[in-house]
Design an enzyme around this catalytic site. Structure first.
Site, PDB file in Angstrom:
ATOM      1  N   GLU A 161       0.808  -1.215   0.000  1.00 54.81           N
ATOM      2  CA  GLU A 161       0.000   0.000   0.000  1.00 54.81           C
ATOM      3  C   GLU A 161       0.845   1.270   0.000  1.00 54.81           C
ATOM      4  O   GLU A 161       0.905   2.012   0.992  1.00 54.81           O
ATOM      5  CB  GLU A 161      -0.990  -0.019   1.173  1.00 54.81           C
ATOM      6  N   GLU A 346      -5.281  -8.719  -0.580  1.00 53.01           N
ATOM      7  CA  GLU A 346      -6.019  -8.558   0.681  1.00 53.01           C
ATOM      8  C   GLU A 346      -7.484  -8.359   0.350  1.00 53.01           C
ATOM      9  O   GLU A 346      -7.834  -7.533  -0.505  1.00 53.01           O
ATOM     10  CB  GLU A 346      -5.549  -7.326   1.470  1.00 53.01           C
TER      11      GLU A 346
HETATM   12  C1  GCO Z   1      -4.209  -2.417   5.121  1.00 55.69           C
HETATM   13  C2  GCO Z   1      -3.112  -3.225   5.647  1.00 55.69           C
HETATM   14  C3  GCO Z   1      -3.498  -4.223   6.691  1.00 55.69           C
HETATM   15  C4  GCO Z   1      -4.720  -3.920   7.496  1.00 55.69           C
HETATM   16  C5  GCO Z   1      -5.963  -4.324   6.782  1.00 55.69           C
HETATM   17  C6  GCO Z   1      -7.231  -4.090   7.548  1.00 55.69           C
HETATM   18  O1  GCO Z   1      -4.741  -2.746   4.090  1.00 55.69           O
HETATM   19  O2  GCO Z   1      -4.553  -1.408   5.725  1.00 55.69           O
HETATM   20  O3  GCO Z   1      -2.465  -3.844   4.623  1.00 55.69           O
HETATM   21  O4  GCO Z   1      -2.362  -4.239   7.465  1.00 55.69           O
HETATM   22  O5  GCO Z   1      -4.677  -4.552   8.711  1.00 55.69           O
HETATM   23  O6  GCO Z   1      -6.073  -3.649   5.595  1.00 55.69           O
HETATM   24  O7  GCO Z   1      -7.439  -2.728   7.748  1.00 55.69           O
END
Ligand code: GCO
Length: 439
Positions: A161, A346
């Site tokens: 990210e 994710e």
């Molecule tokens: C994000 C991160 C994760 C978070 C997940 C939930 O996407 O912010 O990669 O570490 O924990 O997204 O918010």
């Protein structure tokens, strides 16, 4: 689904590993951020987290029970290089060796993230992304990882990210180390991050068959009406925001096209200087994989304006809306513009999970969420999108950054008093889903 389609789960080092101070790991910016009163919910920290460092074998067996064929984890930079560069912590290297070997023994492909926000504090003390040397520090770190694990790990995400790495950490200050720089200074941080990515990608590619990319996130705009105008309006919003540091195209255009979007050269005339053009030669290189982290969607109208939700729309425990359209359109937009193999690295949901009187965790909302999103993945594949993997966030309940331990994203429930793991109903559901589809 193709036979080699990756069904996985994701985690990150800081959120699950824990550190009792005896592991030789250096401090990261998130350790320090947790120390600042009033930043994280109830001033919680990740010293224990899910204690994954000490419970590796148990967790590996839980992964095997899930039937996943891939596992995305991150390496803690200060665990491997406590000062960020120079001296290596053998215990740290050994931990990831055991993790990687344990995965391979169970037929699970390791998917390694190099940077999931836990920058070594000693490098942040030198300015972190504000220091031109960052690109060399990161290259050295990437080189250590590839030399130690490159014989067994083929999939690498350099930065998780980038928008959070740059914008939230150096502009808005919401995330560690909490800087509030101006737009041009932030743009320079973005540029250094991309240059570091380019250098690391070269290191990764020095090992045959290795693949490098970044995991992108955004506000997930999609057309409420899929007319041509509606799609164009949503696409524009998806890629471009008012701030460069929040715009996907500011991060990916240089990687895929070798230049920043035109509007940024107008906004920041200094970007025309030769030194940036020189760095862009290192940045361009079409990543091998394009990773997308998705949690929701934002409907926009034909004028590009967000559309209000219907009353009573389904909410997650984070307060977001359950909306798989964000995943569908996000993948479409990314694939169309950059034409790279896609991985959903994710996707998941926080629920107010409890261990019920029967000793189980009946997380129906999560099962429903995953099923809806996997329907989208199948639809994308039917439409011939080049999508090659799907990873649930997350494997274990964990330290959810500013929210501490209040938000549970795991397929496995973690009791933070006893550290006992209880696979939730969604764990069993996902295991069965994979078994049925991995043919
Ligand atoms: C994000 C991160 C994760 C978070 C997940 C939930 O996407 O912010 O990669 O570490 O924990 O997204 O918010």
């Amino acid at each position: 689904m193709k036979k080699d389609f990756m069904y996985g789960v994701s985690t990150s080092a800081f959120q699950i590993e824990g550190d009792d101070g005896k592991q030789g790991r250096g401090l990261s910016v998130w350790d320090s951020f947790c120390e600042r009163k009033g930043t994280v919910y109830q001033n919680e920290n990740a010293k224990v987290a899910a204690d994954h460092y000490n419970r590796l074998q148990e967790d590996l067996d839980l992964l095997a029970g899930l039937n996943v064929n891939a596992y995305r984890f991150s390496v803690s930079w200060p665990r491997v290089l406590p000062e960020g560069t120079g001296k290596i912590n053998d215990k740290g290297v050994d931990f990831y060796d055991r993790l990687i070997d344990g995965l391979l023994q169970r037929g699970i492909t390791p998917f390694l993230t190099m940077y999931h926000w836990d920058m070594p504090q000693s490098l942040s003390d030198k300015g972190g992304l504000q220091n031109d040397d960052f690109t060399k520090w990161f290259e050295e770190y990437a080189d250590v990882l590839v030399r130690k694990y490159g014989d067994r790990v083929k999939y690498y995400i350099t930065f998780n990210e980038p928008i959070n790495v740059v914008h939230s950490s150096y502009y808005s200050g919401a995330f560690a180390p909490g800087y509030r720089l101006n737009e041009w200074q932030t743009m320079q941080c973005l540029h250094r991050m991309l240059t570091a990515h380019g250098r690391a990608r070269n290191v990764i590619r020095s090992v045959p068959d290795s693949k490098a990319g970044m995991a992108m996130s955004t506000f997930e705009e999609y057309p409420v009406c899929a007319s041509l105008r509606g799609i164009e309006a949503a696409k524009e919003k998806f890629f471009q925001k008012d701030l460069a540091s929040e715009s996907i195209d500011a991060y990916l255009d240089p990687v895929y096209f070798g230049k920043y979007p035109d509007r940024l050269y107008e906004k920041f005339p200094a970007l025309n200087e030769n030194r940036y053009a020189e760095d862009l030669k290192l940045i361009i290189g079409k990543d091998d994989i394009l990773c997308f982290n998705n949690y929701s969607g934002t409907p926009v109208d034909e004028g590009g304006k967000s559309v209000a939700r219907e009353s009573g729309a389904p909410l997650t425990a984070m307060g977001g809306v359950v909306d798989p359209n964000g995943l569908y359109w996000g993948c479409k937009f990314l694939a169309e513009r950059y034409k790279a193999p896609l991985y959903v690295t994710e996707n998941g949901v926080a629920c107010n999970d409890i261990v019920a009187l029967d000793g189980k965790v009946h997380d129906l909302n999560r099962v429903d969420f995953l099923e809806r999103h996997l329907v989208v993945v199948r639809r994308l594949i039917d439409e011939k999108a080049d999508i090659r993997g799907y990873f649930v966030w997350s494997f274990l309940d964990n330290f959810e950054w500013l929210f501490g331990y209040t938000k549970r994203f795991g397929l496995v429930y973690v009791d933070y008093q006893t550290l006992k793991r209880t696979p939730k109903d969604s764990y069993h559901w996902y295991a069965e889903y994979i078994r049925a589809h991995k043919k």
